[in-house]
Design a protein around this motif. Structure first.
Motif, PDB file in Angstrom:
ATOM      1  N   SER A 177      48.604  47.337  25.269  1.00  0.00           N
ATOM      2  CA  SER A 177      50.028  47.347  25.114  1.00  0.00           C
ATOM      3  C   SER A 177      50.791  47.075  26.786  1.00  0.00           C
ATOM      4  O   SER A 177      52.058  46.875  26.755  1.00  0.00           O
ATOM      5  CB  SER A 177      50.351  49.091  24.871  1.00  0.00           C
ATOM      6  OG  SER A 177      49.648  49.701  25.386  1.00  0.00           O
ATOM      7  N   THR A 178      50.200  47.049  27.790  1.00  0.00           N
ATOM      8  CA  THR A 178      50.692  46.432  28.744  1.00  0.00           C
ATOM      9  C   THR A 178      50.673  45.533  29.035  1.00  0.00           C
ATOM     10  O   THR A 178      51.738  44.959  29.859  1.00  0.00           O
ATOM     11  CB  THR A 178      49.416  47.324  30.094  1.00  0.00           C
ATOM     12  OG1 THR A 178      48.611  48.802  29.592  1.00  0.00           O
ATOM     13  CG2 THR A 178      49.469  47.333  31.755  1.00  0.00           C
ATOM     14  N   SER A 179      50.029  44.734  28.698  1.00  0.00           N
ATOM     15  CA  SER A 179      50.228  43.265  28.480  1.00  0.00           C
ATOM     16  C   SER A 179      50.590  42.450  27.229  1.00  0.00           C
ATOM     17  O   SER A 179      50.875  41.684  27.115  1.00  0.00           O
ATOM     18  CB  SER A 179      48.651  42.618  29.560  1.00  0.00           C
ATOM     19  OG  SER A 179      48.115  42.155  28.079  1.00  0.00           O
ATOM     20  N   GLU A 180      50.823  43.001  26.818  1.00  0.00           N
ATOM     21  CA  GLU A 180      51.068  43.357  24.978  1.00  0.00           C
ATOM     22  C   GLU A 180      50.585  41.993  24.804  1.00  0.00           C
ATOM     23  O   GLU A 180      50.606  40.577  24.237  1.00  0.00           O
ATOM     24  CB  GLU A 180      52.395  42.880  25.332  1.00  0.00           C
ATOM     25  CG  GLU A 180      53.789  44.190  25.920  1.00  0.00           C
ATOM     26  CD  GLU A 180      55.040  43.294  25.013  1.00  0.00           C
ATOM     27  OE1 GLU A 180      55.312  41.785  25.244  1.00  0.00           O
ATOM     28  OE2 GLU A 180      55.932  44.219  25.085  1.00  0.00           O
ATOM     29  N   GLY A 234      44.806  53.158  21.573  1.00  0.00           N
ATOM     30  CA  GLY A 234      44.846  52.041  23.563  1.00  0.00           C
ATOM     31  C   GLY A 234      43.232  51.881  23.008  1.00  0.00           C
ATOM     32  O   GLY A 234      42.768  51.184  24.373  1.00  0.00           O
ATOM     33  N   HIS A 235      42.747  52.370  22.650  1.00  0.00           N
ATOM     34  CA  HIS A 235      40.621  52.158  22.519  1.00  0.00           C
ATOM     35  C   HIS A 235      40.439  52.018  21.267  1.00  0.00           C
ATOM     36  O   HIS A 235      40.929  51.867  20.210  1.00  0.00           O
ATOM     37  CB  HIS A 235      40.071  53.412  22.340  1.00  0.00           C
ATOM     38  CG  HIS A 235      40.754  53.762  23.701  1.00  0.00           C
ATOM     39  ND1 HIS A 235      41.733  54.255  24.968  1.00  0.00           N
ATOM     40  CD2 HIS A 235      39.508  54.093  25.268  1.00  0.00           C
ATOM     41  CE1 HIS A 235      41.558  54.655  25.899  1.00  0.00           C
ATOM     42  NE2 HIS A 235      40.304  54.313  25.681  1.00  0.00           N
ATOM     43  N   LEU A 236      39.091  50.852  20.682  1.00  0.00           N
ATOM     44  CA  LEU A 236      37.951  50.577  20.234  1.00  0.00           C
ATOM     45  C   LEU A 236      36.589  51.596  20.011  1.00  0.00           C
ATOM     46  O   LEU A 236      36.030  52.360  21.246  1.00  0.00           O
ATOM     47  CB  LEU A 236      37.640  49.064  19.793  1.00  0.00           C
ATOM     48  CG  LEU A 236      39.049  47.834  19.418  1.00  0.00           C
ATOM     49  CD1 LEU A 236      38.265  46.779  20.833  1.00  0.00           C
ATOM     50  CD2 LEU A 236      39.546  47.967  18.122  1.00  0.00           C
ATOM     51  N   HIS A 237      37.096  52.537  18.673  1.00  0.00           N
ATOM     52  CA  HIS A 237      35.906  53.312  19.072  1.00  0.00           C
ATOM     53  C   HIS A 237      35.122  52.669  17.251  1.00  0.00           C
ATOM     54  O   HIS A 237      35.213  52.481  16.825  1.00  0.00           O
ATOM     55  CB  HIS A 237      36.666  54.799  18.289  1.00  0.00           C
ATOM     56  CG  HIS A 237      37.440  54.892  19.938  1.00  0.00           C
ATOM     57  ND1 HIS A 237      38.088  55.831  20.099  1.00  0.00           N
ATOM     58  CD2 HIS A 237      39.044  55.296  19.427  1.00  0.00           C
ATOM     59  CE1 HIS A 237      38.891  55.900  20.782  1.00  0.00           C
ATOM     60  NE2 HIS A 237      39.698  54.794  19.738  1.00  0.00           N
ATOM     61  N   TRP A 238      33.452  52.991  18.045  1.00  0.00           N
ATOM     62  CA  TRP A 238      32.361  52.555  17.467  1.00  0.00           C
ATOM     63  C   TRP A 238      31.458  53.709  16.646  1.00  0.00           C
ATOM     64  O   TRP A 238      31.360  54.665  17.923  1.00  0.00           O
ATOM     65  CB  TRP A 238      31.639  51.966  17.622  1.00  0.00           C
ATOM     66  CG  TRP A 238      31.822  50.531  17.162  1.00  0.00           C
ATOM     67  CD1 TRP A 238      31.850  49.582  16.046  1.00  0.00           C
ATOM     68  CD2 TRP A 238      33.194  49.844  18.103  1.00  0.00           C
ATOM     69  NE1 TRP A 238      32.660  48.116  16.633  1.00  0.00           N
ATOM     70  CE2 TRP A 238      32.956  47.725  17.603  1.00  0.00           C
ATOM     71  CE3 TRP A 238      33.441  50.150  19.648  1.00  0.00           C
ATOM     72  CZ2 TRP A 238      33.763  47.069  18.468  1.00  0.00           C
ATOM     73  CZ3 TRP A 238      34.124  48.692  20.604  1.00  0.00           C
ATOM     74  CH2 TRP A 238      34.518  47.436  20.204  1.00  0.00           C
ATOM     75  N   LEU A 239      30.675  54.064  16.125  1.00  0.00           N
ATOM     76  CA  LEU A 239      29.520  54.503  16.255  1.00  0.00           C
ATOM     77  C   LEU A 239      29.106  54.546  16.052  1.00  0.00           C
ATOM     78  O   LEU A 239      28.485  53.168  16.407  1.00  0.00           O
ATOM     79  CB  LEU A 239      29.493  55.157  14.440  1.00  0.00           C
ATOM     80  CG  LEU A 239      30.531  56.032  13.736  1.00  0.00           C
ATOM     81  CD1 LEU A 239      30.484  56.543  12.011  1.00  0.00           C
ATOM     82  CD2 LEU A 239      30.893  57.555  14.235  1.00  0.00           C
ATOM     83  N   LYS A 257      41.616  48.457  30.092  1.00  0.00           N
ATOM     84  CA  LYS A 257      40.953  48.333  31.510  1.00  0.00           C
ATOM     85  C   LYS A 257      39.567  47.523  31.060  1.00  0.00           C
ATOM     86  O   LYS A 257      38.656  47.208  31.890  1.00  0.00           O
ATOM     87  CB  LYS A 257      40.253  49.504  31.209  1.00  0.00           C
ATOM     88  CG  LYS A 257      41.585  49.983  31.822  1.00  0.00           C
ATOM     89  CD  LYS A 257      41.029  51.923  32.441  1.00  0.00           C
ATOM     90  CE  LYS A 257      41.980  53.057  33.101  1.00  0.00           C
ATOM     91  NZ  LYS A 257      41.754  53.908  32.813  1.00  0.00           N
ATOM     92  N   GLU A 258      38.886  47.084  29.784  1.00  0.00           N
ATOM     93  CA  GLU A 258      37.534  46.634  29.348  1.00  0.00           C
ATOM     94  C   GLU A 258      36.825  47.566  29.740  1.00  0.00           C
ATOM     95  O   GLU A 258      36.282  46.626  30.604  1.00  0.00           O
ATOM     96  CB  GLU A 258      38.012  45.232  29.749  1.00  0.00           C
ATOM     97  CG  GLU A 258      39.154  44.267  29.154  1.00  0.00           C
ATOM     98  CD  GLU A 258      39.524  42.575  29.412  1.00  0.00           C
ATOM     99  OE1 GLU A 258      38.727  42.196  30.255  1.00  0.00           O
ATOM    100  OE2 GLU A 258      40.059  41.691  28.687  1.00  0.00           O
TER     101      GLU A 258
END
Length: 424
Positions: A177-180, A234-239, A257-258
């Motif tokens: 969302s910061t850099s769209e 704002g995050h990708l979440h995995w198990l 932030k990567e």
């Protein structure tokens, strides 16, 4: 009335109609474009799509990238469940259809939103807002599309050359969302390293959609991710892969932030699944046979979890409790809908009423999957569209009529009205 007089009368009516139509078109042509922009951008997507037929001016406005971007920002719709049906005719076809709740039934629409035809087999690896991300089974092709506008782009091949030993490769797709900017994440690690190898390397690459650059390597993950991710907060979440032990079983990647972090959580044991609920990461705890608990990560920064639901619903018989399969969870108008393997429940917290639902229209072929959290949008795919000819060699969109006119090669389509074993 003679035949000639009837012909003259019909001709006059036709001329009057055409004249009125011309006047309407002339008035619309002078209608201020910026006012039309403002009015249409406030309407629901379904209404906007109907207005494409009003005039060429309205169609041009609605199809413009500027309007699509504006409408997607102003009219973020509710999440929609989609079913993606895979078929092999002359080519690989993915039919994308909506699922709606009607009384005590989940109904799958007979008319698909769109049909994606690929020269190779494609698998859904992510969904974010109005875009879907697919990857080929050989990991050579990655495609991002908007099934509403039927635009798509083929990403360049990742820069990392895959080694000969077996690899586990997972993908993520999210929005910064910061850099769209939409970003595709590819994570890879050796399967042999899962069996006690202290030198496990989890490589991560990122591609910015719309950029003309290439894949970028970022810092490695601490733990190997597993399965499809959830994009929320704002995050990708995995198990974390089940072969690895530890108190924290969720690894998260900050899409802006990567960087990857382990996300602390209450003790769920190993029998839980993750999903998105109300824009937040949620966990469905399946440890207890008579209760299903739903937890929601309300604050990612402070790691604040809240127990949102305690459902007096028995875990479905036959569910693989080692790796319980949550298909989807969604909430609308105070009603929670939870889909576990072949069992679908609705639960209303206000009245504490629960129901077991039936499915109608489910395709009989086995190769289908559910897409959760899709929000229909007119948002345009920026950049990379100049590679249209190369894209057409890999995939294209087609209509239902063109699909059903083709002979079936490897699948038989049988009418399927309901799943009897789901129960009432």
């Amino acid at each position: 009335m003679t035949l000639m007089s009837r012909f003259v009368k019909q001709s006059n009516v036709s001329m009057v109609y055409e004249s009125s139509e011309d006047k309407i078109q002339a008035k619309m042509a002078t209608f201020p474009r910026d006012i039309l922009f403002c009015i249409l951008s406030r309407l629901p997507l379904k209404s906007v799509l109907r207005f494409c037929c009003v005039s060429k001016l309205w169609l041009d406005v609605i199809k413009s990238p500027e309007f699509g971007y504006l409408h997607s920002k102003k009219s973020a719709g509710d999440p929609t469940l989609l079913i993606l049906s895979h078929r092999l005719l002359k080519e690989n076809i993915i039919s994308i259809s909506p699922i709606s709740l009607r009384g005590h039934h989940l109904h799958i629409s007979d008319n698909s939103i769109s049909n994606l035809v690929g020269s190779c087999s494609l698998n859904l690896v992510g969904a974010c807002n109005g875009f879907l991300c697919f990857a080929s089974f050989d990991h050579e092709r990655i495609l991002v599309c908007n099934p509403i506008t039927i635009e798509f782009v083929i990403l360049p091949k990742p820069g990392t050359t895959l080694p000969p030993e077996p690899l586990t490769i997972v993908y993520g797709f999210g929005f910064d969302s910061t850099s769209e900017t939409y970003k595709v994440v590819r994570v890879s690690y050796s399967e042999g390293s899962l069996h006690g190898d202290a030198n496990l390397k989890v490589s991560v690459e990122v591609y910015n959609l719309g950029a003309t650059g290439s894949w970028r390597a970022v810092r490695d993950f601490q733990q190997p991710p597993y399965g499809l991710p959830v994009f929320a907060n704002g995050h990708l979440h995995w198990l974390v892969h089940p072969h690895f032990s530890g108190a924290d079983r969720i690894i998260s990647f900050d899409i802006g932030k990567e960087e990857s972090v382990m996300t602390p959580h209450p003790n769920f044991g190993l029998r839980f699944s993750i999903s998105e609920l109300g824009g937040c990461l949620s966990v469905v705890d399946l440890r207890k046979r008579t209760l299903i608990e739903v937890w929601v990560l309300k604050d990612q920064f402070n790691n604040y979890w809240q127990q949102e639901y305690i459902l007096p619903v028995g875990v479905p018989y036959g569910l693989d409790m080692g790796l319980p399969r949550l298909i989807s969870i969604s909430e609308k108008n105070g009603v929670l809908l939870i889909w576990l393997q072949d069992a679908i429940f609705s639960y209303e917290q206000r009245t504490l009423s629960r129901k077991k639902l039936l499915i109608s229209g489910l395709p009989s072929w086995l190769d289908w999957e559910i897409c959760c959290g899709f929000r229909p949008s007119l948002a345009p795919l920026r950049g990379n569209l100049e590679r249209l000819k190369e894209n057409m060699d890999v995939a294209y969109f087609t209509s239902d009529m063109e699909i059903y006119s083709q002979p079936i090669i490897s699948s038989q389509i049988v009418e399927y009205k309901a799943i009897d074993h789901v129960g009432r």
